[in-house]
Each structure stands twice: as structure tokens, then as C-alpha cells.
Design a protein around this motif. Structure first.
Motif, PDB file in Angstrom:
ATOM      1  N   ILE A 209      60.154  50.975  56.053  1.00  8.72           N
ATOM      2  CA  ILE A 209      59.481  49.776  56.561  1.00  8.72           C
ATOM      3  C   ILE A 209      59.182  48.820  55.411  1.00  8.72           C
ATOM      4  O   ILE A 209      59.436  47.611  55.497  1.00  8.72           O
ATOM      5  CB  ILE A 209      58.190  50.171  57.305  1.00  8.72           C
ATOM      6  N   TYR A 210      58.647  49.354  54.317  1.00  7.30           N
ATOM      7  CA  TYR A 210      58.286  48.523  53.172  1.00  7.30           C
ATOM      8  C   TYR A 210      59.532  47.855  52.580  1.00  7.30           C
ATOM      9  O   TYR A 210      59.542  46.644  52.340  1.00  7.30           O
ATOM     10  CB  TYR A 210      57.592  49.386  52.121  1.00  7.30           C
ATOM     11  N   ARG A 211      60.592  48.637  52.368  1.00  9.18           N
ATOM     12  CA  ARG A 211      61.810  48.086  51.763  1.00  9.18           C
ATOM     13  C   ARG A 211      62.463  47.056  52.682  1.00  9.18           C
ATOM     14  O   ARG A 211      63.005  46.049  52.236  1.00  9.18           O
ATOM     15  CB  ARG A 211      62.784  49.212  51.437  1.00  9.18           C
ATOM     16  N   SER A 212      62.398  47.298  53.986  1.00  5.22           N
ATOM     17  CA  SER A 212      62.996  46.370  54.937  1.00  5.22           C
ATOM     18  C   SER A 212      62.249  45.038  54.948  1.00  5.22           C
ATOM     19  O   SER A 212      62.862  43.969  55.016  1.00  5.22           O
ATOM     20  CB  SER A 212      63.001  46.991  56.334  1.00  5.22           C
ATOM     21  N   TYR A 213      60.926  45.104  54.877  1.00  9.16           N
ATOM     22  CA  TYR A 213      60.141  43.873  54.824  1.00  9.16           C
ATOM     23  C   TYR A 213      60.430  43.083  53.544  1.00  9.16           C
ATOM     24  O   TYR A 213      60.496  41.857  53.556  1.00  9.16           O
ATOM     25  CB  TYR A 213      58.647  44.191  54.903  1.00  9.16           C
ATOM     26  N   ARG A 220      62.079  42.118  62.752  1.00 12.23           N
ATOM     27  CA  ARG A 220      62.162  42.959  63.937  1.00 12.23           C
ATOM     28  C   ARG A 220      62.438  44.433  63.634  1.00 12.23           C
ATOM     29  O   ARG A 220      61.712  45.302  64.145  1.00 12.23           O
ATOM     30  CB  ARG A 220      63.237  42.416  64.893  1.00 12.23           C
ATOM     31  N   PRO A 221      63.464  44.789  62.813  1.00 15.38           N
ATOM     32  CA  PRO A 221      63.722  46.220  62.585  1.00 15.38           C
ATOM     33  C   PRO A 221      62.535  46.981  61.994  1.00 15.38           C
ATOM     34  O   PRO A 221      62.179  48.060  62.502  1.00 15.38           O
ATOM     35  CB  PRO A 221      64.926  46.207  61.627  1.00 15.38           C
ATOM     36  N   PRO A 222      61.867  46.466  60.934  1.00 13.69           N
ATOM     37  CA  PRO A 222      60.708  47.220  60.444  1.00 13.69           C
ATOM     38  C   PRO A 222      59.564  47.264  61.454  1.00 13.69           C
ATOM     39  O   PRO A 222      58.798  48.226  61.477  1.00 13.69           O
ATOM     40  CB  PRO A 222      60.300  46.464  59.170  1.00 13.69           C
ATOM     41  N   ALA A 223      59.442  46.213  62.298  1.00 15.46           N
ATOM     42  CA  ALA A 223      58.399  46.238  63.326  1.00 15.46           C
ATOM     43  C   ALA A 223      58.672  47.316  64.364  1.00 15.46           C
ATOM     44  O   ALA A 223      57.748  47.985  64.843  1.00 15.46           O
ATOM     45  CB  ALA A 223      58.298  44.867  63.999  1.00 15.46           C
ATOM     46  N   VAL A 224      59.940  47.516  64.705  1.00 14.02           N
ATOM     47  CA  VAL A 224      60.294  48.591  65.636  1.00 14.02           C
ATOM     48  C   VAL A 224      59.927  49.942  65.041  1.00 14.02           C
ATOM     49  O   VAL A 224      59.358  50.816  65.721  1.00 14.02           O
ATOM     50  CB  VAL A 224      61.796  48.538  65.976  1.00 14.02           C
ATOM     51  N   LEU A 225      60.238  50.133  63.757  1.00 11.27           N
ATOM     52  CA  LEU A 225      59.867  51.387  63.095  1.00 11.27           C
ATOM     53  C   LEU A 225      58.347  51.530  63.020  1.00 11.27           C
ATOM     54  O   LEU A 225      57.816  52.646  63.119  1.00 11.27           O
ATOM     55  CB  LEU A 225      60.465  51.436  61.694  1.00 11.27           C
ATOM     56  N   GLY A 226      57.639  50.409  62.859  1.00 10.91           N
ATOM     57  CA  GLY A 226      56.178  50.464  62.853  1.00 10.91           C
ATOM     58  C   GLY A 226      55.633  50.900  64.202  1.00 10.91           C
ATOM     59  O   GLY A 226      54.674  51.684  64.274  1.00 10.91           O
ATOM     60  N   GLY A 359      50.211  49.603  54.339  1.00  9.97           N
ATOM     61  CA  GLY A 359      49.420  48.447  53.934  1.00  9.97           C
ATOM     62  C   GLY A 359      50.163  47.136  54.085  1.00  9.97           C
ATOM     63  O   GLY A 359      49.573  46.108  54.418  1.00  9.97           O
ATOM     64  N   ILE A 360      51.479  47.154  53.872  1.00 13.39           N
ATOM     65  CA  ILE A 360      52.250  45.913  53.975  1.00 13.39           C
ATOM     66  C   ILE A 360      52.286  45.401  55.413  1.00 13.39           C
ATOM     67  O   ILE A 360      52.292  44.190  55.650  1.00 13.39           O
ATOM     68  CB  ILE A 360      53.683  46.112  53.433  1.00 13.39           C
ATOM     69  N   VAL A 361      52.258  46.307  56.411  1.00  7.78           N
ATOM     70  CA  VAL A 361      52.244  45.881  57.811  1.00  7.78           C
ATOM     71  C   VAL A 361      50.910  45.205  58.131  1.00  7.78           C
ATOM     72  O   VAL A 361      50.868  44.145  58.764  1.00  7.78           O
ATOM     73  CB  VAL A 361      52.486  47.086  58.743  1.00  7.78           C
TER      74      VAL A 361
END
Length: 510
Positions: A209-213, A220-226, A359-361
Motif C-alpha cells: 500500500i505504501y509503495r503504491s501510494y 484506487r489499487p492501494p485503496a482496495v488493498l486498504g 499511517g500513510i492512509v
């Protein structure tokens, strides 16, 4: 012992305050839902059902289960040795066992990689995270053991039970709520951890998630994983809540103060002491030794005025965050302890799940909110403090809830019958009962904020640097000698409240 009170209708003011607080806490969850739904259901499902998503989920669950299991075993064993045996140097061990809590995960991981470069992947991540997380189990279990007088243990022993039999049949029942609460915090922390897994080169949901952001403008992809991360962490939150509801938590009185019979370790005293020294060498000794070694190398390159400024800033924001988080947690803690039901369960679940988010989310959700609805607060200290509240609210709620739940609600009923208003009862009775939990929650939040990095990097005001951000700046540039003093200062800042948390809350040197 008395069970938790039956659900009663909460006062309107308490319910309203708790709902307002919860609305703030769910901002990151709303942000995830909005971003994850940008491409529609088909895009959401396509991201969710990738083979890589399954691999990341299995890897994260495996790591979390391993770390949590180790922490429960080590934390419960350490607490039992201190509270129920004649372990030599109990007063010293009481504090020493809590010290790993002061070590940031990224500092511990960096120390181990320097010490043993081939230690990477799942073994390294498991070792680092378990070594610094077991105090989350040790502290509440030790508090639970010291609140009981041990009479049931002595009765079981008098009936012929072995020390292990007494522990299995009696002690485990006494510490069930404390151990499950600590295990929940470990699981949440492990699932949200980024620094240690990155340094140990272990792929997890949070790291991805962090690397994708950081690598793409497509949220969208990191949000789906979140969203997947939130769904996963609902399971341990619900299980811990069920354990708490089924276990006796309130105590009618403090009992009679008397000398407790301790289990005689006998010939096992020496090997146990050696084992404990080895455990603390792994958890605290290796990071401390490597930090001191690098500090010696970096004395000539460190900017002491810059270090002093970052030190003061860290104390300031950690103190503000601790005060704000405790103030926010008090109504939720009262609601959860005195008015259990769907409302309190839903609100506390939202707080605990937010603790599992990277934390990044949380930071990006507040950036999203700030730019659209609170522009004057963007990149200002209040928004940074709000991020800390969202991230660490569950630490304060757990401490305050436990303190209130262990006192019978009849004390508040008596105050009401004497003519006190509801606010008067909360001020003169409930908050006094919650005082140990308020202090413990504030110290836990202070420690967590002093070590926090991702949200601070994104939300701190311009030209504001904490010890963690300065450490990141130097390590990102591979200036390890210059980074070491900042890492040592973080450990020093966190060590003092860790010792206070252990000593003052658990009764000094008894």
C-alpha cells in the motif's frame, strides 16, 4: 467478582460526544471507500482477486499470527514470573521487560540488519516485530495479575494442582481479557507496520500500500488493498470484544492486603535468569549496542542544535497528541465500559480498525479532507495532532475502558442516589476510577507518537522536524552515523514514559 453491567441506555450527551469522535475516526475509512470505488465494482473486484493480492494477504496473516503468538507466550510468561514467582530481581525485571516498547520498529530492524545482514524476509520481520511488541501483552497481563490477590491460585494449589495446573485452570481465566486485549494491539500493530517489514525486505499488504501510494497517482489499487486490510482486522477486533463480554471484569472491592505466596522456582532460578538475559539481549540489547556504536562514529558529524530542536519538537507534539487523544478517548471508554451494546461496540470497532491502517492512509485521508473542507488546517499542527488521534485512539480507549470496567457500576449509582448530577458523577467518581487508565493511555500514546513516521512526514507543518523525520532524512541518504544520535534520542524519549508506565501503574516495587 461481578460481570460487566448489562446494556443500559447511555446518556444523550455521552452518546453524542462519542458519535462526534467516531465520525472523525472513520474519515480514513470513508476515504478508502471513495477511492476504492472510483473505477466501479468490476475494477474493485479485478484488483481484489489478483494472485498477488492473495499472496500478500497470506504473507501478512502469517506474519501477524506468528508475531502475535510469540508475543502472547513471552508477554504472559514474563508477567507471571514477575507477579507470581520468587524470581530474583523482580523489581528490575518489571521495568526491563517493558523497555523494548521504547524502540521504534525501523530502528530495531536497522540494528539487526547491521548486526546480521543475512537476516531478512519473514524470520527477520518476525523477530524484530515480536521483540518490540510483546510489552503490549506483558503490561496489561502484569497489571491484571497484580490486581488479584492470588487466593484462587492458593486454593487450587492446596487441592494438589501443580504450578502449571494452577496456571492453566485459574490464572489464565484471570488474565483472559488483558491477554486478548494485548494480543489485539499486537495484531493491529503488526498489520499496519511498514518500517520493519521494508528494511527486512518482506512483502506485506501495508508495505505494498505504501509503495503504491508513493509510486503512482492512481489511488484506487492501494485503496482496495486498504479496504481488504480493514476487513481482515475486523475479525480479531470482534473476537477480542467477545472475550471481554464473557469474562468477569468488575471487582467489588480491593480485597485484603496480605503477603502473597509465590511459586518457588528452586533449581530453575539460574536457567530462567539466563534465558531472560538472552531474551532481553535480543529485544533490547542488540538495538542499544548498535546505536551506541554508531553514535560514537557520528559524534563529529551531528548538528547538535538541529538535534535539540527536533528533540523539543518531538516532546511538544507527543505531549499535545497524548492530551488530545486521552480527552477524545474518555467518552468512548465510559460508553464501552458502562453501556455495552451495538452503539459502543460499533464505535470502538471503528477506533480499533483505524489503528490497523498504515499511517500513510490516515495521512492521505486527512489531506483529502483538509484540501476540500478544512484548507486553513492543511499542513498545520492541529491536522497532525488529528492524525495521531486517529492512529492511536485505540491505545487510550483500551487503557481507560479497563480501568473503568474493573470498578463496580454501583459506586456511580450510589453517587447518583445522593443527588449528584450525571456530569457530577462522571467528574467525581468515573474519572477518578479511570485515572490509572488515563495516565497509562497518555503514556502509551506519547511513546507511539514519539516513534511515528509516515503520517508525520506527510502532515507536519513546513520546517517542522521531529526526531523521527530527521532520522528518516539521514537514513534515506545512507548517512547512518548522522542518523544514530536521532535514533538514540527517540529511544531515550520513549524510555522514560515506558519506565513510568511500568512503575507507577503497577505499584512501584511491591
Amino acid at each position: 467478582m461481578a460481570r460487566a453491567p448489562r446494556a443500559r441506555r447511555p446518556p444523550v450527551i455521552l452518546g453524542a460526544a462519542s458519535i462526534v469522535v467516531a465520525l472523525a475516526v472513520v474519515v480514513p475509512l470513508v476515504y478508502l471507500a471513495i477511492r476504492a470505488g472510483d473505477g466501479g465494482w468490476e475494477a474493485f473486484r479485478a484488483t481484489l482477486w489478483r494472485r498477488r493480492t492473495l499472496d500478500l494477504t497470506i504473507g501478512s496473516l502469517t506474519l501477524t499470527a506468528s508475531v502475535t503468538a510469540i508475543c502472547v507466550v513471552v508477554g504472559v510468561a514474563a508477567a507471571w514470573l514477575v507477579a507470581r514467582t520468587n524470581l530474583a530481581g523482580r523489581g528490575v525485571w518489571r521495568i526491563v521487560f517493558a523497555l523494548p516498547l521504547a524502540v521504534p520498529s525501523y530502528v530495531a530492524a536497522w540494528s539487526w540488519i547491521v548486526f546480521k545482514p543475512d537476516l531478512a524476509g519473514r524470520p527477520g520481520a518476525t523477530l524484530v516485530l515480536a521483540s518490540i511488541s510483546f510489552p503490549y501483552v506483558y503490561l496489561p497481563v502484569l497489571a491484571a495479575l497484580q490486581r488479584t490477590d492470588g487466593a484462587l491460585d492458593e486454593v487450587a494449589a492446596s487441592l494438589g494442582r501443580s504450578p502449571f495446573g494452577v496456571f492453566r485452570s485459574v490464572t489464565l481465566r484471570e488474565i483472559g481479557v488483558a491477554a486478548s486485549g494485548g494480543a489485539l494491539l499486537v495484531a493491529l500493530y503488526t498489520m499496519s507496520e511498514f518500517g520493519a517489514v521494508s528494511i527486512m525486505r518482506y512483502e506485506s499488504l501495508t508495505q505494498t500500500i505504501y509503495r503504491s501510494y508513493r509510486a503512482s497517482f492512481d489511488r484506487r489499487p492501494p485503496a482496495v488493498l486498504g479496504c481488504l486490510l480493514v476487513a481482515i482486522m475486523l475479525v480479531p477486533v470482534i473476537l477480542a470484544a467477545r472475550v471481554a463480554r464473557r469474562s468477569p471484569v468488575a471487582k467489588v472491592g480491593s480485597g485484603v492486603v496480605r503477603t502473597r505466596r509465590r511459586v518457588d522456582l528452586g533449581k530453575a532460578q539460574v536457567p530462567i535468569q539466563l534465558l531472560l538475559v538472552a531474551v532481553m539481549g535480543i529485544t533490547f540489547g542488540v538495538p542499544a549496542w548498535n546505536l551506541l556504536r554508531w553514535v560514537e562514529r557520528g559524534r563529529s558529524v551531528v548538528d547538535w542544535s538541529e538535534l535539540a530542536s527536533a528533540f523539543g519538537t518531538t516532546l511538544w507534539v507527543a505531549g499535545l497528541a497524548a492530551a488530545a487523544t486521552v480527552a477524545v478517548a474518555i467518552p468512548l471508554g465510559i460508553l464501552l465500559a458502562r453501556h455495552p451494546g451495538p452503539l459502543s461496540t460499533s464505535l470502538s470497532t471503528a477506533a480499533y480498525v483505524s489503528h490497523a491502517l498504515p499511517g500513510i492512509v490516515v495521512a492521505l485521508s486527512l489531506v483529502f479532507f483538509g484540501i476540500r473542507f478544512a484548507t486553513p488546517l492543511y499542513q498545520r499542527t492541529p491536522m497532525l495532532i488529528a492524525a495521531y488521534v486517529v492512529l492511536f485512539l485505540s491505545l487510550a480507549i483500551a487503557a481507560i475502558h479497563n480501568s473503568i470496567a474493573q470498578a463496580p457500576p454501583g459506586l456511580e449509582d450510589v453517587a447518583s442516589s445522593l443527588g449528584r448530577s450525571q456530569l457530577g458523577v462522571w467528574r467525581t467518581v468515573t474519572l477518578r476510577l479511570a485515572a490509572p487508565g488515563v495516565a497509562a493511555g497518555a503514556l502509551l500514546v506519547f511513546i507511539a507518537v514519539a516513534k511515528e513516521l509516515p503520517a508525520t512526514l506527510l502532515l507536519r507543518p513546513i520546517e517542522m522536524d521531529t526526531l523521527a523525520t530527521r532520522l528518516w532524512t539521514h537514513t534515506d541518504a545512507a548517512s547512518y552515523a548522522a542518523a544514530a544520535p536521532y535514533a538514540t534520542a527517540i529511544v531515550a524519549v520513549a524510555t522514560v514514559p515506558t519506565a513510568l508506565l511500568t512503575w507507577s501503574r503497577l505499584g512501584g516495587g511491591r
